[in-house]
Design a protein around this motif. Structure first.
Motif, short mmCIF file in Angstrom:
data_model
loop_
_atom_site.label_atom_id
_atom_site.label_comp_id
_atom_site.label_asym_id
_atom_site.label_seq_id
_atom_site.Cartn_x
_atom_site.Cartn_y
_atom_site.Cartn_z
N VAL A 33 0.89 -1.16 0.00
CA VAL A 33 0.00 0.00 0.00
C VAL A 33 0.93 1.20 0.00
N PHE A 34 1.06 1.83 -1.15
CA PHE A 34 2.08 2.86 -1.34
C PHE A 34 1.43 4.24 -1.30
N GLY A 35 1.93 5.09 -0.42
CA GLY A 35 1.40 6.44 -0.28
C GLY A 35 2.28 7.48 -0.93
N LEU A 36 1.67 8.34 -1.75
CA LEU A 36 2.34 9.53 -2.26
C LEU A 36 1.94 10.68 -1.34
N LEU A 37 2.87 11.14 -0.55
CA LEU A 37 2.59 12.12 0.49
C LEU A 37 3.20 13.46 0.13
N GLY A 38 2.45 14.52 0.34
CA GLY A 38 2.97 15.85 0.06
C GLY A 38 1.88 16.88 0.19
N PRO A 39 2.26 18.15 0.39
CA PRO A 39 1.25 19.21 0.48
C PRO A 39 0.56 19.43 -0.86
N ASN A 40 -0.51 20.18 -0.85
CA ASN A 40 -1.19 20.52 -2.10
C ASN A 40 -0.22 21.22 -3.04
N GLY A 41 -0.24 20.81 -4.32
CA GLY A 41 0.67 21.40 -5.29
C GLY A 41 2.01 20.74 -5.38
N SER A 42 2.17 19.60 -4.70
CA SER A 42 3.48 18.92 -4.70
C SER A 42 3.68 18.00 -5.90
N GLY A 43 2.62 17.76 -6.68
CA GLY A 43 2.74 16.94 -7.89
C GLY A 43 2.11 15.57 -7.79
N LYS A 44 1.40 15.28 -6.71
CA LYS A 44 0.82 13.95 -6.51
C LYS A 44 -0.22 13.62 -7.58
N SER A 45 -1.20 14.49 -7.74
CA SER A 45 -2.29 14.22 -8.69
C SER A 45 -1.79 14.22 -10.13
N THR A 46 -0.83 15.10 -10.43
CA THR A 46 -0.25 15.11 -11.77
C THR A 46 0.45 13.80 -12.07
N THR A 47 1.17 13.28 -11.10
CA THR A 47 1.85 11.99 -11.26
C THR A 47 0.84 10.88 -11.56
N LEU A 48 -0.23 10.83 -10.78
CA LEU A 48 -1.24 9.79 -11.00
C LEU A 48 -1.92 9.97 -12.36
N GLY A 49 -2.16 11.21 -12.75
CA GLY A 49 -2.77 11.47 -14.05
C GLY A 49 -1.91 10.94 -15.20
N ILE A 50 -0.61 11.13 -15.10
CA ILE A 50 0.31 10.62 -16.13
C ILE A 50 0.30 9.09 -16.13
N LEU A 51 0.33 8.49 -14.95
CA LEU A 51 0.37 7.03 -14.85
C LEU A 51 -0.89 6.39 -15.43
N LEU A 52 -1.99 7.14 -15.43
CA LEU A 52 -3.25 6.61 -15.96
C LEU A 52 -3.52 7.05 -17.40
N GLY A 53 -2.58 7.80 -17.96
CA GLY A 53 -2.71 8.18 -19.35
C GLY A 53 -3.65 9.33 -19.62
N VAL A 54 -4.06 10.07 -18.58
CA VAL A 54 -4.97 11.21 -18.80
C VAL A 54 -4.21 12.53 -18.85
N THR A 55 -2.93 12.50 -18.48
CA THR A 55 -2.05 13.68 -18.57
C THR A 55 -0.80 13.29 -19.34
N GLN A 56 -0.35 14.16 -20.23
CA GLN A 56 0.82 13.87 -21.05
C GLN A 56 2.10 14.25 -20.32
N LYS A 57 3.05 13.35 -20.26
CA LYS A 57 4.35 13.66 -19.66
C LYS A 57 5.21 14.43 -20.65
N ASP A 58 6.18 15.17 -20.13
CA ASP A 58 7.14 15.87 -21.00
C ASP A 58 8.37 15.00 -21.26
N SER A 59 8.81 14.28 -20.24
CA SER A 59 9.96 13.39 -20.41
C SER A 59 9.95 12.35 -19.31
N GLY A 60 10.86 11.37 -19.44
CA GLY A 60 10.90 10.27 -18.48
C GLY A 60 10.09 9.08 -18.95
N GLU A 61 10.16 8.02 -18.20
CA GLU A 61 9.47 6.78 -18.55
C GLU A 61 8.79 6.18 -17.33
#
Length: 298
Positions: A33-61
């Motif tokens: 059970v893996f937690g992404l912890l951080g204050p609002n604006g830390s990038g948590k939701s953006t990370t999940l959006g990329i992992l689910l294919g609803v947000t486009q990444k700029d670089s990385g894999e």
């Protein structure tokens, strides 16, 4: 728990001049059970959006199940990224039938998932009559319809009352016990501490810590002490080699932190030898809150 379910390497996302995710490296292992912890604006939701294919990444894999992302993997992943949205006048069962059609999943799973989230008795009630906690549980039920290997939850207890929070936390633990891997984003330290096995801390889109919750909470963070002569006790503590920090708390007791090499028994013997008898001695348990605040302020 050696199999890697998710591997992220150098993931980066910009919104104009703002760097939402900055060279993120992360691994999530099966059954955790893996937690992404951080204050609002830390990038948590953006990370999940990329992992689910609803947000486009700029670089990385990133790789799911040791493979590059592809459509066939989507049924292996169930997710809730935003507040639950269902048809208010349809029942829980009717709403899940709609989800089944969208996901191309047989509706024979509906009864099972409603029982799993504790909504079977209210399955025929209109969605508009559900409490916030029930709505969140129905959303989790919809994410479970395809019997995914991984469940992704973004701020799963956001806006819930204490009872609703407790119910969702218990449900997350129950789902984890069934063998599924869970990834959740949260800004609540208590949530991560109570339900997660592993966690990472994000700050301004950058990972600043990653590790096991159990290891982070192991041991103690010093002692709380008091005596009849608090001023003398404080002076002796300051003179003891290996004391890192001393502070007086709101109970008029001293909280003493030590360097790693210090044996607290030796400290206690030192106080006795110098005429101080303690009337209170207690270990201070480590907390994620303190570590989190220290990480963010570093």
């Amino acid at each position: 728990m050696n199999e890697i379910i998710l591997k992220i390497t150098g993931l980066t996302k910009h919104y104009g001049r703002i760097t939402a995710i900055n060279q993120l490296d992360l691994e999530v292992h099966k059954g955790s059970v893996f937690g992404l912890l951080g204050p609002n604006g830390s990038g948590k939701s953006t990370t999940l959006g990329i992992l689910l294919g609803v947000t486009q990444k700029d670089s990385g894999e990133y790789e799911w199940f040791s493979q590059k992302p592809e459509a066939s993997q989507r049924k292996k992943i169930g997710a809730i990224l935003e507040s639950p949205t269902f048809y208010p006048y349809l029942s829980g069962i009717q709403n899940l039938r709609v989800v089944c059609k969208i996901k191309d999943v047989h509706d024979s799973r509906i009864e099972e998932v409603l029982k799993q989230v504790g909504l079977f008795e209210r399955g025929n009630s209109p969605f508009k009559t559900y409490s916030l906690g029930m709505k969140q549980r129905l959303a989790i039920a919809s994410a479970l319809l395809s019997d995914p290997e991984v469940l992704i939850l973004d701020e799963p207890t956001n806006g819930l009352d204490p009872q609703g929070i407790a119910e969702i936390r218990e449900l997350i633990l129950t789902i984890a016990d069934s063998g599924k891997t869970i990834i959740l984003a949260s800004h609540l330290l208590d949530e991560v501490q109570k339900v997660c096995s592993h966690f990472a801390v994000l700050k301004n889109g950058k990972k600043i810590f990653s590790g096991s919750v159990a290891e982070s909470l192991s041991g103690n963070d010093g002692v709380e002490i008091s005596s009849g002569d608090l001023a003398r006790l404080e002076q002796l503590a300051q003179d003891f080699s290996g004391v890192k920090q001393i502070r007086k708390n709101n109970l008029s007791r001293l909280e003493v932190q030590f360097e790693n090499h210090v044996d607290i028994i030796n400290f206690h013997e030192y106080l006795i030898e110098n005429g101080i008898v303690l009337n209170h001695l207690a270990y201070i348990n480590k907390s994620l809150e303190k570590q989190f605040l220290e990480l963010l302020s570093a």
